[in-house]
Write an enzyme that holds these catalytic residues in place. Sequence first.
Site, short mmCIF file in Angstrom:
data_model
loop_
_atom_site.label_atom_id
_atom_site.label_comp_id
_atom_site.label_asym_id
_atom_site.label_seq_id
_atom_site.Cartn_x
_atom_site.Cartn_y
_atom_site.Cartn_z
N LYS A 1 0.74 -1.37 0.03
CA LYS A 1 0.04 -0.15 0.06
C LYS A 1 0.80 1.06 0.15
CE LYS A 1 -1.94 -1.11 3.68
NZ LYS A 1 -1.27 -2.24 4.25
N ARG B 1 -9.38 1.30 8.70
CA ARG B 1 -8.69 0.30 8.71
C ARG B 1 -10.03 -0.77 9.49
NH1 ARG B 1 -3.57 0.86 8.98
NH2 ARG B 1 -2.09 -0.82 9.65
N ARG C 1 11.72 -6.24 5.12
CA ARG C 1 12.02 -4.26 4.77
C ARG C 1 12.98 -3.99 6.53
NH1 ARG C 1 5.88 -1.65 5.41
NH2 ARG C 1 6.08 -2.76 7.94
N ARG D 1 11.75 -1.74 11.35
CA ARG D 1 10.08 -1.61 11.84
C ARG D 1 10.35 -2.38 13.23
NH1 ARG D 1 5.48 0.49 8.53
NH2 ARG D 1 4.44 -0.66 9.73
N ARG E 1 -0.46 -9.04 13.01
CA ARG E 1 -1.46 -7.95 12.80
C ARG E 1 -1.62 -8.56 11.53
NH1 ARG E 1 4.17 -5.03 10.43
NH2 ARG E 1 2.66 -3.55 9.25
P1 AP5 Z 1 5.07 -1.98 1.98
O1 AP5 Z 1 4.66 -0.84 0.45
O2 AP5 Z 1 5.84 -1.15 2.79
O3 AP5 Z 1 3.54 -2.46 2.28
P2 AP5 Z 1 2.22 -1.80 2.86
O4 AP5 Z 1 1.05 -2.46 3.29
O5 AP5 Z 1 2.77 -0.49 3.22
O6 AP5 Z 1 2.95 -2.21 4.97
P3 AP5 Z 1 2.80 -1.78 5.83
O7 AP5 Z 1 3.57 -2.61 6.95
O8 AP5 Z 1 3.32 0.02 5.95
O9 AP5 Z 1 1.54 -1.88 6.27
P4 AP5 Z 1 0.41 -1.95 7.55
O10 AP5 Z 1 -1.27 -1.07 6.96
O11 AP5 Z 1 0.43 -2.81 8.68
O12 AP5 Z 1 1.19 -0.93 8.89
P5 AP5 Z 1 0.68 0.69 9.22
O13 AP5 Z 1 1.87 1.58 8.83
O14 AP5 Z 1 -0.40 1.31 7.85
O15 AP5 Z 1 5.96 -2.67 1.48
C1 AP5 Z 1 5.90 -3.91 2.68
C2 AP5 Z 1 7.36 -4.20 2.39
O16 AP5 Z 1 7.95 -4.94 0.63
C3 AP5 Z 1 8.55 -3.37 1.78
O17 AP5 Z 1 10.29 -3.73 2.05
C4 AP5 Z 1 8.63 -3.10 0.26
O18 AP5 Z 1 10.09 -2.55 -0.53
C5 AP5 Z 1 8.50 -4.28 0.07
N1 AP5 Z 1 7.05 -4.86 -1.18
C6 AP5 Z 1 6.08 -3.45 -1.74
N2 AP5 Z 1 5.53 -4.25 -2.58
C7 AP5 Z 1 6.13 -5.38 -3.47
C8 AP5 Z 1 6.17 -6.13 -4.49
N3 AP5 Z 1 5.41 -5.84 -5.88
N4 AP5 Z 1 7.51 -6.76 -4.65
C9 AP5 Z 1 8.10 -7.08 -3.96
N5 AP5 Z 1 8.65 -6.91 -2.10
C10 AP5 Z 1 8.10 -5.32 -2.70
O19 AP5 Z 1 0.84 0.87 10.06
C11 AP5 Z 1 1.26 -0.12 11.31
C12 AP5 Z 1 0.91 0.68 12.65
O20 AP5 Z 1 0.26 1.60 12.66
C13 AP5 Z 1 -1.02 -0.80 13.09
O21 AP5 Z 1 -0.63 -1.66 13.15
C14 AP5 Z 1 -1.63 -0.05 13.79
O22 AP5 Z 1 -1.24 -0.32 15.27
C15 AP5 Z 1 -1.45 1.81 13.93
N6 AP5 Z 1 -2.43 2.23 12.77
C16 AP5 Z 1 -2.01 2.26 10.93
N7 AP5 Z 1 -2.95 2.78 10.86
C17 AP5 Z 1 -3.86 2.80 12.09
C18 AP5 Z 1 -5.40 2.83 11.86
N8 AP5 Z 1 -6.11 3.65 10.68
N9 AP5 Z 1 -6.03 2.42 12.46
C19 AP5 Z 1 -5.71 2.29 14.32
N10 AP5 Z 1 -4.05 2.10 14.15
C20 AP5 Z 1 -3.56 2.30 12.77
#
Ligand code: AP5
Length: 227
Positions: free
Chosen positions: A18, A93, A131, A164, A175
């Site tokens: 994402k 979410r 990552r 992270r 997660r």
């Molecule tokens: P990446 O693009 O970083 O993936 P992502 O889907 O953004 O993953 P996240 O872990 O950031 O999502 P998340 O939703 O769990 O975490 P968030 O930070 O929002 O890609 C991942 C890896 O793969 C990278 O190394 C990249 O290079 C690689 N990659 C990408 N695409 C690829 C491909 N096509 N092929 C190969 N490699 C690839 O949330 C973290 C925490 O914050 C949550 O757990 C929660 O506690 C809190 N939080 C965030 N938002 C909310 C909300 N709305 N409500 C409540 N709590 C929240």
Amino acid sequence: MSASKTYLIFLGPPGSGKGTQSRMLQDKLGIPQISTGDLFRYNLKNKTELGLLAKRYMDAGELVPDEVTIRMVEERLSRSDCAHGAIFDGFPRNLHQAVALDEMLQDEGGVSLAPLLLVDDSEVIRRLSGRRVCRSCGAVYHVEFKPPKIDGVCDIDGGELYQRDDDKPETIKHRLYVYYRQTSPLVGYYFAKGLLAEINGNRPPDEVQQALIQTLAERHLLSETAT
Ligand code: AP5
């Protein structure tokens, strides 16, 4: 491009890409990515009250309370760079957040499209465990799929790369569980509104981006010649 405001909601499990895809789309659409995870991490880095509160939940792989998250998104959306819309990464979410977002956007034309990145759980685990993120500029790498030129050092600003806390194996599993229980019902929510667009995310980033561009063009949200 459409003259009205564009609001995209990226759906998909943790690690589905994402952040990667929404950052790639920002310039093409001329609207900013809003990542609630990045906003929480920014607050944590600056040791704000919000950051310290969020840390407890993030380290455990749990969602930060809705009230706090919704207020933070409202404030972010009110800034001038969101005048033409925004790309949401990690928000909403759960159903409560989705309804709150619909209310925020009711005078803005509502959500334009919700792309869902479909990625296998085994691939998610590989992506998250490999990552690495730059401590200073936040650039995202992967030890196997997108390695930096020098191990542990950011190509962009020479900053230190770190893993992270929530990318450790036990937290990744939790997660994923939270995603399937609380976030995946949004797939049905946006499908029922005719806004869901399924994208095969099990491909290299450029191929996923191309598929997204094609989908956005079909919905008249972007010119197909945009690269
Ligand atoms: P990446 O693009 O970083 O993936 P992502 O889907 O953004 O993953 P996240 O872990 O950031 O999502 P998340 O939703 O769990 O975490 P968030 O930070 O929002 O890609 C991942 C890896 O793969 C990278 O190394 C990249 O290079 C690689 N990659 C990408 N695409 C690829 C491909 N096509 N092929 C190969 N490699 C690839 O949330 C973290 C925490 O914050 C949550 O757990 C929660 O506690 C809190 N939080 C965030 N938002 C909310 C909300 N709305 N409500 C409540 N709590 C929240």
